[in-house]
Design a protein around this motif. Structure first.
Motif, PDB file in Angstrom:
ATOM      1  N   PRO A   1       3.251  45.161 -37.767  1.00 23.30           N
ATOM      2  CA  PRO A   1       3.872  46.471 -37.606  1.00 23.30           C
ATOM      3  C   PRO A   1       5.385  46.485 -37.748  1.00 23.30           C
ATOM      4  N   ALA A   2       6.046  45.415 -37.365  1.00 24.79           N
ATOM      5  CA  ALA A   2       7.516  45.428 -37.369  1.00 24.79           C
ATOM      6  C   ALA A   2       8.107  45.252 -38.759  1.00 24.79           C
ATOM      7  N   THR A   3       7.321  44.725 -39.704  1.00 24.22           N
ATOM      8  CA  THR A   3       7.899  44.379 -41.004  1.00 24.22           C
ATOM      9  C   THR A   3       7.195  45.007 -42.191  1.00 24.22           C
ATOM     10  N   THR A   4       6.051  45.618 -41.998  1.00 24.31           N
ATOM     11  CA  THR A   4       5.322  46.198 -43.126  1.00 24.31           C
ATOM     12  C   THR A   4       5.913  47.563 -43.494  1.00 24.31           C
ATOM     13  N   PRO A   5       6.313  47.762 -44.758  1.00 25.81           N
ATOM     14  CA  PRO A   5       6.829  49.071 -45.169  1.00 25.81           C
ATOM     15  C   PRO A   5       5.809  50.183 -44.892  1.00 25.81           C
ATOM     16  N   TYR A   6       6.305  51.350 -44.561  1.00 26.77           N
ATOM     17  CA  TYR A   6       5.419  52.431 -44.123  1.00 26.77           C
ATOM     18  C   TYR A   6       4.374  52.779 -45.176  1.00 26.77           C
ATOM     19  N   GLU A   7       4.770  52.868 -46.436  1.00 23.55           N
ATOM     20  CA  GLU A   7       3.811  53.229 -47.481  1.00 23.55           C
ATOM     21  C   GLU A   7       2.678  52.208 -47.560  1.00 23.55           C
ATOM     22  N   GLU A   8       3.040  50.928 -47.447  1.00 21.58           N
ATOM     23  CA  GLU A   8       2.031  49.870 -47.468  1.00 21.58           C
ATOM     24  C   GLU A   8       1.171  49.920 -46.208  1.00 21.58           C
ATOM     25  N   TRP A   9       1.796  50.206 -45.079  1.00 22.88           N
ATOM     26  CA  TRP A   9       1.082  50.351 -43.810  1.00 22.88           C
ATOM     27  C   TRP A   9      -0.009  51.412 -43.923  1.00 22.88           C
ATOM     28  N   VAL A  10       0.352  52.575 -44.464  1.00 22.26           N
ATOM     29  CA  VAL A  10      -0.605  53.672 -44.617  1.00 22.26           C
ATOM     30  C   VAL A  10      -1.750  53.254 -45.527  1.00 22.26           C
ATOM     31  N   GLU A  11      -1.424  52.649 -46.657  1.00 24.37           N
ATOM     32  CA  GLU A  11      -2.446  52.243 -47.613  1.00 24.37           C
ATOM     33  C   GLU A  11      -3.420  51.230 -46.998  1.00 24.37           C
ATOM     34  N   LEU A  12      -2.870  50.255 -46.263  1.00 24.46           N
ATOM     35  CA  LEU A  12      -3.728  49.222 -45.692  1.00 24.46           C
ATOM     36  C   LEU A  12      -4.598  49.772 -44.561  1.00 24.46           C
ATOM     37  N   TRP A  13      -4.049  50.673 -43.756  1.00 23.59           N
ATOM     38  CA  TRP A  13      -4.876  51.294 -42.723  1.00 23.59           C
ATOM     39  C   TRP A  13      -6.025  52.084 -43.344  1.00 23.59           C
ATOM     40  N   GLN A  14      -5.748  52.822 -44.393  1.00 22.63           N
ATOM     41  CA  GLN A  14      -6.799  53.596 -45.042  1.00 22.63           C
ATOM     42  C   GLN A  14      -7.862  52.682 -45.625  1.00 22.63           C
ATOM     43  N   ARG A  15      -7.444  51.570 -46.202  1.00 23.58           N
ATOM     44  CA  ARG A  15      -8.413  50.637 -46.792  1.00 23.58           C
ATOM     45  C   ARG A  15      -9.281  50.001 -45.714  1.00 23.58           C
ATOM     46  N   HIS A  16      -8.680  49.577 -44.612  1.00 19.80           N
ATOM     47  CA  HIS A  16      -9.453  48.977 -43.527  1.00 19.80           C
ATOM     48  C   HIS A  16     -10.465  49.973 -42.951  1.00 19.80           C
ATOM     49  N   VAL A  17     -10.028  51.189 -42.707  1.00 20.71           N
ATOM     50  CA  VAL A  17     -10.943  52.194 -42.159  1.00 20.71           C
ATOM     51  C   VAL A  17     -12.067  52.497 -43.148  1.00 20.71           C
ATOM     52  N   SER A  18     -11.727  52.624 -44.434  1.00 19.58           N
ATOM     53  CA  SER A  18     -12.729  52.981 -45.435  1.00 19.58           C
ATOM     54  C   SER A  18     -13.814  51.927 -45.571  1.00 19.58           C
ATOM     55  N   VAL A  19     -13.426  50.662 -45.582  1.00 23.06           N
ATOM     56  CA  VAL A  19     -14.405  49.589 -45.781  1.00 23.06           C
ATOM     57  C   VAL A  19     -15.048  49.169 -44.459  1.00 23.06           C
ATOM     58  N   ASN A  20     -14.213  48.798 -43.489  1.00 24.62           N
ATOM     59  CA  ASN A  20     -14.737  48.191 -42.264  1.00 24.62           C
ATOM     60  C   ASN A  20     -15.529  49.169 -41.410  1.00 24.62           C
ATOM     61  N   LEU A  21     -15.044  50.400 -41.297  1.00 24.62           N
ATOM     62  CA  LEU A  21     -15.702  51.377 -40.436  1.00 24.62           C
ATOM     63  C   LEU A  21     -16.596  52.332 -41.210  1.00 24.62           C
ATOM     64  N   LEU A  22     -16.034  53.030 -42.195  1.00 26.64           N
ATOM     65  CA  LEU A  22     -16.840  54.028 -42.898  1.00 26.64           C
ATOM     66  C   LEU A  22     -17.947  53.379 -43.722  1.00 26.64           C
ATOM     67  N   GLY A  23     -17.658  52.259 -44.372  1.00 30.94           N
ATOM     68  CA  GLY A  23     -18.716  51.569 -45.111  1.00 30.94           C
ATOM     69  C   GLY A  23     -19.862  51.166 -44.208  1.00 30.94           C
ATOM     70  N   THR A  24     -19.532  50.680 -43.022  1.00 29.20           N
ATOM     71  CA  THR A  24     -20.553  50.327 -42.036  1.00 29.20           C
ATOM     72  C   THR A  24     -21.338  51.563 -41.606  1.00 29.20           C
ATOM     73  N   ALA A  25     -20.633  52.664 -41.379  1.00 32.51           N
ATOM     74  CA  ALA A  25     -21.307  53.900 -40.978  1.00 32.51           C
ATOM     75  C   ALA A  25     -22.223  54.424 -42.082  1.00 32.51           C
ATOM     76  N   TYR A  26     -21.756  54.368 -43.338  1.00 32.99           N
ATOM     77  CA  TYR A  26     -22.574  54.848 -44.452  1.00 32.99           C
ATOM     78  C   TYR A  26     -23.867  54.041 -44.562  1.00 32.99           C
ATOM     79  N   LEU A  27     -23.731  52.711 -44.604  1.00 32.45           N
ATOM     80  CA  LEU A  27     -24.928  51.882 -44.766  1.00 32.45           C
ATOM     81  C   LEU A  27     -25.881  52.058 -43.596  1.00 32.45           C
TER      82      LEU A  27
END
Length: 260
Positions: free
Chosen positions: A104-130
């Motif tokens: 959190p202290a060093t990741t640029p905000y744009e990259e932070w947003v992108e990575l959070w969206q990717r983690h949620v999409s795969v780890n949580l939503l993908g699990t929910a879909y399947l």
């Protein structure tokens, strides 16, 4: 109708290597038919397939963050394993996940947003879909089943450099417990495992580098787990004997983190 102990149809997501490969091998050695899912690692997935005991296994691919691709993965797995395009699967193991560093202290905000969206999409939503897709097929067919989610010790211990991973794995644990209550009347048991550090190709450099000693010292056993140790627990949770474990989150961390 009781869940069979062998000869089941099993979908393992993210099974091209690492823990997914070990889980696929465990079910195949048990006499089950396994659909090996992969996202982009086609060659490694084929290696997993070739390593499985028995016959009747299959490869399926797709981005589980995409609801339409997730639906296609389930349909192709069911058909390839002998249930027909509209048929049921007996077991789903939700293993696919991303785990990319974003302190959190060093990741640029744009990259932070992108990575959070990717983690949620795969780890949580993908699990929910399947989970919803496979459970729906089980219910329509009137057959019992098992869903086992791969969570993480990080959901409880914290992941300072990978906070989205820890947060999404905590959400996966909560999702599994909600599904356990909702699906029990249909004979479907849902459980999760929360592994600590275990050896895979991805983390091999860390186990030979300068932090190796401190990683092993996290457990009083002075080592990390093998993927096969985690896979054996997944196999049991998917067994007919484990129905009463539905709703559990099983810690597999070698006493490296003790929840109260």
């Amino acid at each position: 109708m009781n869940l069979p102990a062998h000869g089941r149809s099993v979908l393992v997501s993210g099974a091209s290597r690492g823990l997914g490969r070990a889980v696929a091998r465990a079910f195949a050695a048990n006499g089950d038919r396994v659909a090996v899912h992969y996202g982009s690692r086609a060659e490694e997935a084929r290696e997993t397939l070739a390593s499985l005991d028995g016959s009747g296994h299959a490869l399926v691919s797709g981005d589980l963050a995409d609801p339409e691709q997730a639906a296609r993965v389930v349909a192709e797995a069911a058909e390839a394993l002998g249930g027909g395009a509209d048929g049921a699967l007996d077991v789903l193991v939700n293993n696919a996940a991303v785990n990319l560093p974003h302190p959190p202290a060093t990741t640029p905000y744009e990259e932070w947003v992108e990575l959070w969206q990717r983690h949620v999409s795969v780890n949580l939503l993908g699990t929910a879909y399947l989970s919803r897709l496979v459970a729906g097929r089980m219910i329509a067919a009137g057959t019992p089943g098992r869903i086992v989610n791969i969570g993480s010790r990080g959901a409880f211990r914290g992941e300072p450099d990978h906070p989205a991973y820890g947060a999404t794995k905590a959400a996966v644990h909560a999702l599994g417990q909600s599904l356990a209550v909702a699906l029990a009347p249909h004979g479907i048991a849902v459980a999760s495992v929360a592994p600590g550090f275990f050896s895979t190709e991805r983390v091999a450099p860390r186990l030979t580098g300068p932090e190796a000693e401190s990683i092993r010292a996290q457990s009083p056993f002075g080592r990390v787990a093998t993927p096969e140790e985690i896979a054996s627990a997944v196999l049991w949770l998917a067994s007919p004997d484990a129905e009463w474990a539905s709703g559990t989150v099983l810690d597999l961390n070698g006493a490296s983190y003790l929840r109260t």
